[in-house]
Design an enzyme around this catalytic site. Structure first.
Site, PDB file in Angstrom:
ATOM      1  N   ASP A 135     -18.056 -50.103 -40.653  1.00  0.00           N
ATOM      2  CA  ASP A 135     -18.259 -49.714 -42.114  1.00  0.00           C
ATOM      3  C   ASP A 135     -20.226 -49.208 -41.784  1.00  0.00           C
ATOM      4  O   ASP A 135     -19.943 -48.700 -40.433  1.00  0.00           O
ATOM      5  CB  ASP A 135     -19.236 -50.570 -43.155  1.00  0.00           C
ATOM      6  CG  ASP A 135     -19.528 -50.523 -44.271  1.00  0.00           C
ATOM      7  OD1 ASP A 135     -20.266 -49.848 -44.595  1.00  0.00           O
ATOM      8  OD2 ASP A 135     -19.213 -51.318 -45.365  1.00  0.00           O
ATOM      9  N   ALA A 147     -27.124 -59.404 -44.623  1.00  0.00           N
ATOM     10  CA  ALA A 147     -25.898 -60.306 -43.422  1.00  0.00           C
ATOM     11  C   ALA A 147     -24.507 -59.451 -42.885  1.00  0.00           C
ATOM     12  O   ALA A 147     -23.891 -59.161 -41.567  1.00  0.00           O
ATOM     13  CB  ALA A 147     -25.197 -61.687 -43.828  1.00  0.00           C
ATOM     14  N   TYR A 148     -23.837 -58.786 -44.166  1.00  0.00           N
ATOM     15  CA  TYR A 148     -22.397 -58.368 -43.805  1.00  0.00           C
ATOM     16  C   TYR A 148     -22.444 -57.033 -42.913  1.00  0.00           C
ATOM     17  O   TYR A 148     -22.015 -56.651 -42.119  1.00  0.00           O
ATOM     18  CB  TYR A 148     -22.415 -57.709 -45.596  1.00  0.00           C
ATOM     19  CG  TYR A 148     -21.255 -56.755 -45.122  1.00  0.00           C
ATOM     20  CD1 TYR A 148     -19.746 -56.796 -44.720  1.00  0.00           C
ATOM     21  CD2 TYR A 148     -21.211 -55.431 -45.204  1.00  0.00           C
ATOM     22  CE1 TYR A 148     -19.120 -55.964 -45.389  1.00  0.00           C
ATOM     23  CE2 TYR A 148     -20.503 -54.007 -45.386  1.00  0.00           C
ATOM     24  CZ  TYR A 148     -19.607 -54.677 -44.759  1.00  0.00           C
ATOM     25  OH  TYR A 148     -18.126 -54.036 -44.985  1.00  0.00           O
ATOM     26  N   CYS A 149     -23.721 -56.153 -43.056  1.00  0.00           N
ATOM     27  CA  CYS A 149     -24.321 -55.326 -42.139  1.00  0.00           C
ATOM     28  C   CYS A 149     -24.716 -55.485 -41.113  1.00  0.00           C
ATOM     29  O   CYS A 149     -24.118 -54.708 -39.566  1.00  0.00           O
ATOM     30  CB  CYS A 149     -25.575 -54.633 -42.801  1.00  0.00           C
ATOM     31  SG  CYS A 149     -25.111 -53.235 -44.554  1.00  0.00           S
ATOM     32  N   LYS A 152     -21.103 -56.944 -39.468  1.00  0.00           N
ATOM     33  CA  LYS A 152     -20.616 -55.844 -39.352  1.00  0.00           C
ATOM     34  C   LYS A 152     -21.302 -54.619 -37.892  1.00  0.00           C
ATOM     35  O   LYS A 152     -20.244 -53.676 -36.714  1.00  0.00           O
ATOM     36  CB  LYS A 152     -20.308 -54.439 -40.128  1.00  0.00           C
ATOM     37  CG  LYS A 152     -19.574 -54.945 -41.199  1.00  0.00           C
ATOM     38  CD  LYS A 152     -17.600 -54.852 -40.883  1.00  0.00           C
ATOM     39  CE  LYS A 152     -17.200 -55.443 -42.097  1.00  0.00           C
ATOM     40  NZ  LYS A 152     -15.613 -55.157 -41.279  1.00  0.00           N
TER      41      LYS A 152
END
Length: 237
Positions: A135, A147-149, A152
């Site tokens: 991303d 958390a998503y970042c 990734k």
């Protein structure tokens, strides 16, 4: 076993994974289409010749069974695309520990296990390639999806590490998408805001992502690289 080149795509039941699978099928690939719940899309791919494989990527036992199943249906993998994703905001992961765990299991643990577990099949191809879908927020994280970042970013680190450790036999690269295809829950205000912050001012669509996979496949002197497909949005976040 067939002489066709083989592509493994995780998260192949919808959106980019689905369209990439269709494109590679049209090019003559045997596509192994992983899915968790998006059975309808994979059923369509199976009608075109794909092999569907179901697995919950938050479950290590399911991943190991998936690896065993893949070993039963092919003796090589030419392209592996780690595309499966779960996109949870801060509120979701803060309220549900399972969602917090899933973010890291799907984006970091599963690709790690799949690359390690299928390394021997990749080595049987003449130009094996792993493409990890990260991303643009890997480099400049948004505070609404911490958390998503972070997960990734972990996948980005895996990309570099495997590019080093698997060379010179297997190439490992990543694609960093930007505003490719808005989600259904994105209202017009959100879409307009994102596009106003994107230099090329348009929603990219899935074709540029498919072209990026082909580029990484066909240029055999690229490994450990991150290709932004974002209309320039990373310049402004």
């Amino acid at each position: 076993m067939s002489d066709k080149p083989v592509a493994l795509i995780t998260g192949a039941g919808r959106r980019f994974g689905f369209e990439l699978a269709k494109s590679l099928l049209a090019e003559g690939y045997h596509v192994i289409a992983h899915y968790n719940t998006s059975r309808e899309g994979v059923a369509e791919l199976e009608q075109q010749g794909a092999t569907g494989v179901q697995a919950d990527l938050t479950d290590t036992v399911a991943i190991r069974q998936m690896i065993a199943t893949i070993r039963d249906v092919t003796d090589r993998i030419d392209i592996m695309v780690n595309n499966a994703s779960c996109f949870f905001d801060n509120a979701t992961v803060d309220s549900d520990p399972a969602c917090l765990a899933a973010v890291f299991q799907v984006h970091v643990q599963a690709p790690y296990l799949l690359i390690k577990g299928l390394r021997e099949l990749l080595q049987q191809a003449s130009n094996p390639l792993v493409v990890n879908i990260t991303d643009i927020y890997t480099d400049s994280p948004t505070t609404s999806h911490i958390a998503y970042c972070a997960a990734k970013a972990g996948l980005a680190n895996l990309t570099k590490s495997f590019a080093k450790s698997l060379a010179p036999t297997i190439r490992v690269n990543a694609i960093q998408p930007g505003p490719i295809l808005f989600l259904p829950e994105h209202d017009s205000e959100h879409r307009q805001k994102v596009l106003s912050e994107t230099p090329l001012k348009v929603e990219g669509g899935l074709k540029p992502m498919i072209q990026a996979v082909r580029f990484l496949r066909d240029n055999t002197f690229i490994t450990g690289e991150f290709l932004k497909v974002d209309g320039g949005r990373a310049l402004q976040i």
